[in-house]
Design a protein around this motif. Structure first.
Motif, PDB file in Angstrom:
ATOM      1  N   CYS A  51      51.222-101.218  44.250  1.00 47.16           N
ATOM      2  CA  CYS A  51      52.045-101.952  43.280  1.00 47.16           C
ATOM      3  C   CYS A  51      51.778-101.472  41.855  1.00 47.16           C
ATOM      4  O   CYS A  51      50.630-101.317  41.453  1.00 47.16           O
ATOM      5  CB  CYS A  51      51.721-103.446  43.389  1.00 47.16           C
ATOM      6  SG  CYS A  51      52.484-104.479  42.125  1.00 47.16           S
ATOM      7  N   ILE A  52      52.875-101.238  41.118  1.00 47.57           N
ATOM      8  CA  ILE A  52      52.744-100.764  39.723  1.00 47.57           C
ATOM      9  C   ILE A  52      53.047-101.873  38.714  1.00 47.57           C
ATOM     10  O   ILE A  52      53.287-101.611  37.530  1.00 47.57           O
ATOM     11  CB  ILE A  52      53.666 -99.552  39.462  1.00 47.57           C
ATOM     12  CG1 ILE A  52      55.125 -99.884  39.793  1.00 47.57           C
ATOM     13  CG2 ILE A  52      53.185 -98.331  40.266  1.00 47.57           C
ATOM     14  CD1 ILE A  52      56.126 -98.822  39.356  1.00 47.57           C
ATOM     15  N   CYS A  78      55.597-103.771  38.117  1.00 47.06           N
ATOM     16  CA  CYS A  78      56.847-103.593  37.353  1.00 47.06           C
ATOM     17  C   CYS A  78      57.610-104.897  37.166  1.00 47.06           C
ATOM     18  O   CYS A  78      58.537-104.964  36.377  1.00 47.06           O
ATOM     19  CB  CYS A  78      57.725-102.561  38.046  1.00 47.06           C
ATOM     20  SG  CYS A  78      58.430-103.161  39.597  1.00 47.06           S
ATOM     21  N   ASP A  79      57.268-105.941  37.942  1.00 49.63           N
ATOM     22  CA  ASP A  79      57.899-107.260  37.817  1.00 49.63           C
ATOM     23  C   ASP A  79      59.354-107.318  38.296  1.00 49.63           C
ATOM     24  O   ASP A  79      60.058-108.261  38.009  1.00 49.63           O
ATOM     25  CB  ASP A  79      57.799-107.764  36.367  1.00 49.63           C
ATOM     26  CG  ASP A  79      58.237-109.224  36.254  1.00 49.63           C
ATOM     27  OD1 ASP A  79      57.827-110.029  37.106  1.00 49.63           O
ATOM     28  OD2 ASP A  79      59.007-109.550  35.322  1.00 49.63           O
ATOM     29  N   CYS A 127      60.370-107.415  41.474  1.00 50.96           N
ATOM     30  CA  CYS A 127      60.525-108.253  42.673  1.00 50.96           C
ATOM     31  C   CYS A 127      60.482-109.744  42.374  1.00 50.96           C
ATOM     32  O   CYS A 127      61.184-110.532  43.018  1.00 50.96           O
ATOM     33  CB  CYS A 127      59.450-107.900  43.695  1.00 50.96           C
ATOM     34  SG  CYS A 127      57.749-108.045  43.063  1.00 50.96           S
ATOM     35  N   TYR A 143      50.785-107.675  41.781  1.00 49.22           N
ATOM     36  CA  TYR A 143      51.583-108.825  42.189  1.00 49.22           C
ATOM     37  C   TYR A 143      51.184-109.265  43.595  1.00 49.22           C
ATOM     38  O   TYR A 143      50.758-108.443  44.406  1.00 49.22           O
ATOM     39  CB  TYR A 143      53.076-108.486  42.114  1.00 49.22           C
ATOM     40  CG  TYR A 143      53.602-108.682  40.707  1.00 49.22           C
ATOM     41  CD1 TYR A 143      53.163-107.853  39.673  1.00 49.22           C
ATOM     42  CD2 TYR A 143      54.484-109.713  40.416  1.00 49.22           C
ATOM     43  CE1 TYR A 143      53.601-108.058  38.373  1.00 49.22           C
ATOM     44  CE2 TYR A 143      54.934-109.912  39.111  1.00 49.22           C
ATOM     45  CZ  TYR A 143      54.482-109.087  38.101  1.00 49.22           C
ATOM     46  OH  TYR A 143      54.916-109.306  36.817  1.00 49.22           O
ATOM     47  N   CYS A 193      61.882-103.046  45.322  1.00 55.05           N
ATOM     48  CA  CYS A 193      60.611-102.433  44.905  1.00 55.05           C
ATOM     49  C   CYS A 193      60.753-100.916  44.782  1.00 55.05           C
ATOM     50  O   CYS A 193      61.088-100.244  45.753  1.00 55.05           O
ATOM     51  CB  CYS A 193      59.511-102.776  45.903  1.00 55.05           C
ATOM     52  SG  CYS A 193      57.929-102.028  45.446  1.00 55.05           S
ATOM     53  N   VAL A 202      58.525 -98.623  44.450  1.00 56.59           N
ATOM     54  CA  VAL A 202      57.511 -97.786  45.094  1.00 56.59           C
ATOM     55  C   VAL A 202      57.293 -98.175  46.569  1.00 56.59           C
ATOM     56  O   VAL A 202      56.382 -97.668  47.212  1.00 56.59           O
ATOM     57  CB  VAL A 202      56.162 -97.820  44.324  1.00 56.59           C
ATOM     58  CG1 VAL A 202      56.324 -97.205  42.955  1.00 56.59           C
ATOM     59  CG2 VAL A 202      55.622 -99.239  44.217  1.00 56.59           C
ATOM     60  N   CYS A 242      56.205-100.788  48.274  1.00 58.33           N
ATOM     61  CA  CYS A 242      54.835-101.211  48.617  1.00 58.33           C
ATOM     62  C   CYS A 242      54.782-102.636  49.163  1.00 58.33           C
ATOM     63  O   CYS A 242      53.792-103.335  48.999  1.00 58.33           O
ATOM     64  CB  CYS A 242      53.927-101.064  47.403  1.00 58.33           C
ATOM     65  SG  CYS A 242      54.265-102.240  46.081  1.00 58.33           S
TER      66      CYS A 242
HETATM   67 FE1  SF4 Z   1      54.821-104.387  42.496  1.00 61.35          FE
HETATM   68 FE2  SF4 Z   1      56.930-103.499  43.860  1.00 61.35          FE
HETATM   69 FE3  SF4 Z   1      56.911-105.975  42.849  1.00 61.35          FE
HETATM   70 FE4  SF4 Z   1      57.101-103.880  41.227  1.00 61.35          FE
HETATM   71  S1  SF4 Z   1      58.622-104.511  42.761  1.00 61.35           S
HETATM   72  S2  SF4 Z   1      55.785-105.681  40.938  1.00 61.35           S
HETATM   73  S3  SF4 Z   1      55.820-102.392  42.284  1.00 61.35           S
HETATM   74  S4  SF4 Z   1      55.565-105.177  44.431  1.00 61.35           S
END
Ligand code: SF4
Ligand code: SF4
Length: 81
Positions: free
Chosen positions: A8-9, A11-12, A14, A30, A53, A55, A57
């Motif tokens: 997870c990066i 990125c907020d 999700c 997250y 998401c 990436v 993940c």
């Molecule tokens: Fe993490 Fe993926 Fe959610 Fe971004 S969309 S906060 S990378 S889990």
């Protein structure tokens, strides 16, 4: 329930997509509250967080396998409270 891996990066993207408010910023990455994640059963055909998401993940949590019926019961529990 689904889970978020350490890829997870933060990125907020999700968090606002979750219909059950199951996603929140954890201490490092997250996190998904497994008591609230219905894998989007009751709301959508596909897990919304997985769709957005960047990436990729957010896999199924192997420690918490649930049947469709169990997920539907969780959905009904959440929405009736
Ligand atoms: Fe993490 Fe993926 Fe959610 Fe971004 S969309 S906060 S990378 S889990
Ligand atoms: Fe929320 Fe659906 Fe993702 Fe579970 S699968 S965390 S309910 S968006």
């Amino acid at each position: 329930a689904l889970m978020i891996t350490d890829e997870c990066i933060n990125c907020d993207v999700c968090e606002p997509e979750c219909p059950n408010d199951a996603i929140s910023p954890g201490e490092e990455i997250y996190v998904i509250d497994p008591n609230l994640c219905t894998e989007c059963v009751g709301h959508y055909d596909e897990p919304q967080c997985q769709q957005v998401c960047p990436v990729d993940c957010i896999p199924l949590d192997p420690e918490r396998p649930e049947t469709h019926d169990q997920l539907m019961e969780k959905y009904q529990r959440i929405t009736s409270s």
